[in-house]
Design an enzyme around this catalytic site. Sequence first.
Site, PDB file in Angstrom:
ATOM      1  N   CYS A 105       0.841  -1.198   0.000  1.00 46.00           N
ATOM      2  CA  CYS A 105       0.000   0.000   0.000  1.00 46.00           C
ATOM      3  C   CYS A 105       0.886   1.263   0.000  1.00 46.00           C
ATOM      4  CB  CYS A 105      -0.949  -0.057   1.193  1.00 46.00           C
ATOM      5  SG  CYS A 105      -2.339   1.065   1.141  1.00 46.00           S
ATOM      6  N   THR A 106       0.595   2.214   0.854  1.00 47.41           N
ATOM      7  CA  THR A 106       1.358   3.452   0.881  1.00 47.41           C
ATOM      8  C   THR A 106       2.693   3.314   1.610  1.00 47.41           C
ATOM      9  OG1 THR A 106       0.096   4.189   2.807  1.00 47.41           O
ATOM     10  CG2 THR A 106      -0.670   4.944   0.632  1.00 47.41           C
TER      11      THR A 106
END
Length: 192
Positions: A105-106
Amino acid sequence: MVTIGIVIFPNVEELDFVAPFEVLSYANKVQPNSTKVLLIAPSLEPVHAFNGLRILPDVTFENCPTLDILLFPGGKGRMTWMKETSMQNFIQKHSKEVTYLTSVCTGAFFFAEAGMLMGKEVTTYYTAFDELAAYGVNVVSSKVVRDGKIITAAGVSSGLELGFYLLRELFGAPLAQEVAERIEYTIDIMHL
Protein backbone atom coordinates in the site's frame (compact mmCIF):
# COMPACT_ATOMS: atom_id res chain seq x y z
CA MET A 1 16.41 -19.14 7.83
CA VAL A 2 15.23 -15.95 6.15
CA THR A 3 14.82 -12.98 8.52
CA ILE A 4 12.05 -10.60 7.55
CA GLY A 5 11.56 -7.27 9.30
CA ILE A 6 8.19 -5.54 9.15
CA VAL A 7 8.29 -1.94 10.36
CA ILE A 8 5.23 -0.79 12.27
CA PHE A 9 4.37 2.71 13.46
CA PRO A 10 1.41 4.57 15.00
CA ASN A 11 -1.64 4.54 12.70
CA VAL A 12 -0.25 1.75 10.51
CA GLU A 13 -2.99 0.02 8.51
CA GLU A 14 -3.51 -3.37 10.17
CA LEU A 15 -4.00 -5.60 7.13
CA ASP A 16 -0.99 -4.03 5.40
CA PHE A 17 1.32 -5.82 7.82
CA VAL A 18 -0.81 -8.66 9.19
CA ALA A 19 -1.44 -10.19 5.75
CA PRO A 20 2.23 -10.62 4.78
CA PHE A 21 3.07 -11.54 8.40
CA GLU A 22 0.57 -14.42 8.25
CA VAL A 23 1.72 -15.74 4.86
CA LEU A 24 5.44 -15.45 5.59
CA SER A 25 5.13 -16.95 9.08
CA TYR A 26 2.86 -19.77 7.94
CA ALA A 27 5.70 -21.08 5.76
CA ASN A 28 7.21 -22.51 8.96
CA LYS A 29 4.23 -24.87 9.31
CA VAL A 30 5.06 -26.33 5.90
CA GLN A 31 8.86 -26.11 6.06
CA PRO A 32 10.04 -25.63 9.67
CA ASN A 33 12.61 -22.92 10.39
CA SER A 34 12.29 -21.29 6.99
CA THR A 35 11.38 -17.75 8.09
CA LYS A 36 11.67 -15.51 11.11
CA VAL A 37 9.31 -12.53 10.93
CA LEU A 38 10.02 -9.63 13.28
CA LEU A 39 7.89 -6.57 14.00
CA ILE A 40 10.16 -3.52 14.25
CA ALA A 41 9.24 -0.16 15.75
CA PRO A 42 10.99 2.95 17.06
CA SER A 43 10.51 1.65 20.63
CA LEU A 44 9.11 -1.41 22.41
CA GLU A 45 6.03 0.53 23.51
CA PRO A 46 2.72 -0.81 22.16
CA VAL A 47 1.91 0.55 18.70
CA HIS A 48 -1.66 1.71 18.16
CA ALA A 49 -2.72 0.86 14.60
CA PHE A 50 -5.26 2.84 12.57
CA ASN A 51 -8.31 0.71 13.39
CA GLY A 52 -7.49 0.28 17.07
CA LEU A 53 -5.33 -2.86 17.18
CA ARG A 54 -2.47 -2.57 19.68
CA ILE A 55 0.73 -4.39 18.76
CA LEU A 56 3.88 -5.20 20.70
CA PRO A 57 7.04 -4.87 18.58
CA ASP A 58 9.72 -7.56 18.75
CA VAL A 59 12.71 -5.24 18.28
CA THR A 60 13.55 -1.56 17.95
CA PHE A 61 15.53 0.33 15.33
CA GLU A 62 18.56 0.14 17.63
CA ASN A 63 18.56 -3.60 18.33
CA CYS A 64 17.26 -4.89 15.02
CA PRO A 65 19.33 -7.80 13.72
CA THR A 66 20.59 -8.18 10.17
CA LEU A 67 17.65 -8.60 7.80
CA ASP A 68 17.15 -10.43 4.52
CA ILE A 69 13.90 -8.63 3.71
CA LEU A 70 12.64 -5.25 4.90
CA LEU A 71 8.90 -4.62 4.58
CA PHE A 72 7.01 -1.38 5.06
CA PRO A 73 3.22 -1.33 5.38
CA GLY A 74 1.26 1.86 4.83
CA GLY A 75 -1.51 3.71 6.57
CA LYS A 76 -2.33 7.21 7.77
CA GLY A 77 0.69 7.24 10.09
CA ARG A 78 3.07 7.16 7.16
CA MET A 79 2.48 10.87 6.53
CA THR A 80 4.45 11.65 9.69
CA TRP A 81 6.72 8.64 10.02
CA MET A 82 8.10 8.57 6.48
CA LYS A 83 9.81 11.92 7.19
CA GLU A 84 11.20 11.01 10.64
CA THR A 85 14.99 11.07 10.77
CA SER A 86 15.15 7.86 12.81
CA MET A 87 13.04 6.06 10.18
CA GLN A 88 15.13 7.37 7.29
CA ASN A 89 18.36 6.38 9.06
CA PHE A 90 16.97 2.90 9.68
CA ILE A 91 16.04 2.51 6.00
CA GLN A 92 19.45 3.73 4.81
CA LYS A 93 21.27 1.35 7.16
CA HIS A 94 19.28 -1.80 6.36
CA SER A 95 18.69 -1.18 2.64
CA LYS A 96 22.31 -2.05 1.95
CA GLU A 97 22.13 -5.51 3.53
CA VAL A 98 18.75 -6.83 2.41
CA THR A 99 17.93 -9.00 -0.56
CA TYR A 100 14.56 -7.30 -1.01
CA LEU A 101 13.04 -3.95 -0.03
CA THR A 102 9.28 -4.45 0.01
CA SER A 103 6.15 -2.46 0.72
CA VAL A 104 2.40 -2.79 0.90
CA CYS A 105 0.00 0.00 0.00
CA THR A 106 1.36 3.45 0.88
CA GLY A 107 4.39 1.85 2.53
CA ALA A 108 6.12 2.59 -0.78
CA PHE A 109 6.38 6.23 0.33
CA PHE A 110 8.99 5.31 2.96
CA PHE A 111 11.35 4.23 0.17
CA ALA A 112 10.34 7.14 -2.06
CA GLU A 113 11.14 9.60 0.72
CA ALA A 114 14.53 7.90 1.12
CA GLY A 115 15.22 8.46 -2.60
CA MET A 116 15.26 4.77 -3.47
CA LEU A 117 12.44 4.69 -6.03
CA MET A 118 13.59 7.33 -8.52
CA GLY A 119 13.06 5.94 -12.03
CA LYS A 120 11.74 2.61 -10.71
CA GLU A 121 8.49 0.84 -11.57
CA VAL A 122 6.39 0.51 -8.41
CA THR A 123 2.82 0.33 -7.20
CA THR A 124 0.84 1.59 -4.22
CA TYR A 125 -2.75 2.18 -3.15
CA TYR A 126 -4.67 3.41 -6.19
CA THR A 127 -5.68 6.77 -4.67
CA ALA A 128 -1.98 7.58 -4.06
CA PHE A 129 -0.71 6.96 -7.62
CA ASP A 130 -0.27 10.66 -8.46
CA GLU A 131 1.33 11.45 -5.11
CA LEU A 132 3.88 8.66 -5.57
CA ALA A 133 4.53 9.59 -9.22
CA ALA A 134 5.62 13.04 -7.99
CA TYR A 135 8.72 11.33 -6.54
CA GLY A 136 9.93 10.56 -10.07
CA VAL A 137 8.74 6.96 -10.17
CA ASN A 138 6.77 5.04 -12.78
CA VAL A 139 3.60 3.93 -10.98
CA VAL A 140 2.06 0.73 -12.33
CA SER A 141 -1.45 -0.54 -11.61
CA SER A 142 -0.78 -4.10 -10.53
CA LYS A 143 -1.05 -6.20 -7.35
CA VAL A 144 2.73 -6.78 -7.13
CA VAL A 145 5.49 -4.97 -9.02
CA ARG A 146 9.17 -5.85 -8.92
CA ASP A 147 12.01 -3.63 -10.09
CA GLY A 148 15.33 -5.16 -9.09
CA LYS A 149 15.43 -5.68 -5.34
CA ILE A 150 12.39 -3.45 -4.78
CA ILE A 151 9.03 -5.25 -4.63
CA THR A 152 5.90 -3.19 -4.03
CA ALA A 153 2.31 -4.32 -3.54
CA ALA A 154 -0.88 -2.35 -4.13
CA GLY A 155 -3.45 -1.55 -1.48
CA VAL A 156 -4.23 -3.24 1.82
CA SER A 157 -5.14 -6.87 0.96
CA SER A 158 -2.35 -6.98 -1.65
CA GLY A 159 -0.04 -7.84 1.22
CA LEU A 160 -1.26 -11.42 0.81
CA GLU A 161 0.00 -11.49 -2.78
CA LEU A 162 3.28 -9.92 -1.71
CA GLY A 163 3.72 -12.68 0.87
CA PHE A 164 3.10 -15.40 -1.71
CA TYR A 165 5.39 -13.68 -4.21
CA LEU A 166 8.20 -13.64 -1.65
CA LEU A 167 7.63 -17.29 -0.70
CA ARG A 168 7.80 -18.26 -4.36
CA GLU A 169 11.03 -16.32 -4.87
CA LEU A 170 12.64 -17.64 -1.68
CA PHE A 171 11.44 -21.24 -1.53
CA GLY A 172 9.79 -22.08 -4.86
CA ALA A 173 6.25 -22.30 -6.18
CA PRO A 174 5.31 -25.63 -4.50
CA LEU A 175 5.83 -24.24 -0.98
CA ALA A 176 4.02 -20.99 -1.81
CA GLN A 177 1.11 -22.96 -3.28
CA GLU A 178 0.89 -25.23 -0.24
CA VAL A 179 0.76 -22.24 2.10
CA ALA A 180 -2.01 -20.73 -0.04
CA GLU A 181 -4.01 -23.95 0.11
CA ARG A 182 -3.55 -24.31 3.87
CA ILE A 183 -4.82 -20.81 4.58
CA GLU A 184 -7.62 -21.38 2.04
CA TYR A 185 -6.56 -18.64 -0.34
CA THR A 186 -6.95 -19.08 -4.09
CA ILE A 187 -4.05 -17.67 -6.04
CA ASP A 188 -2.19 -18.42 -9.26
CA ILE A 189 1.33 -18.59 -7.84
CA MET A 190 2.99 -18.64 -11.25
CA HIS A 191 1.32 -15.42 -12.41
CA LEU A 192 1.96 -13.10 -9.51
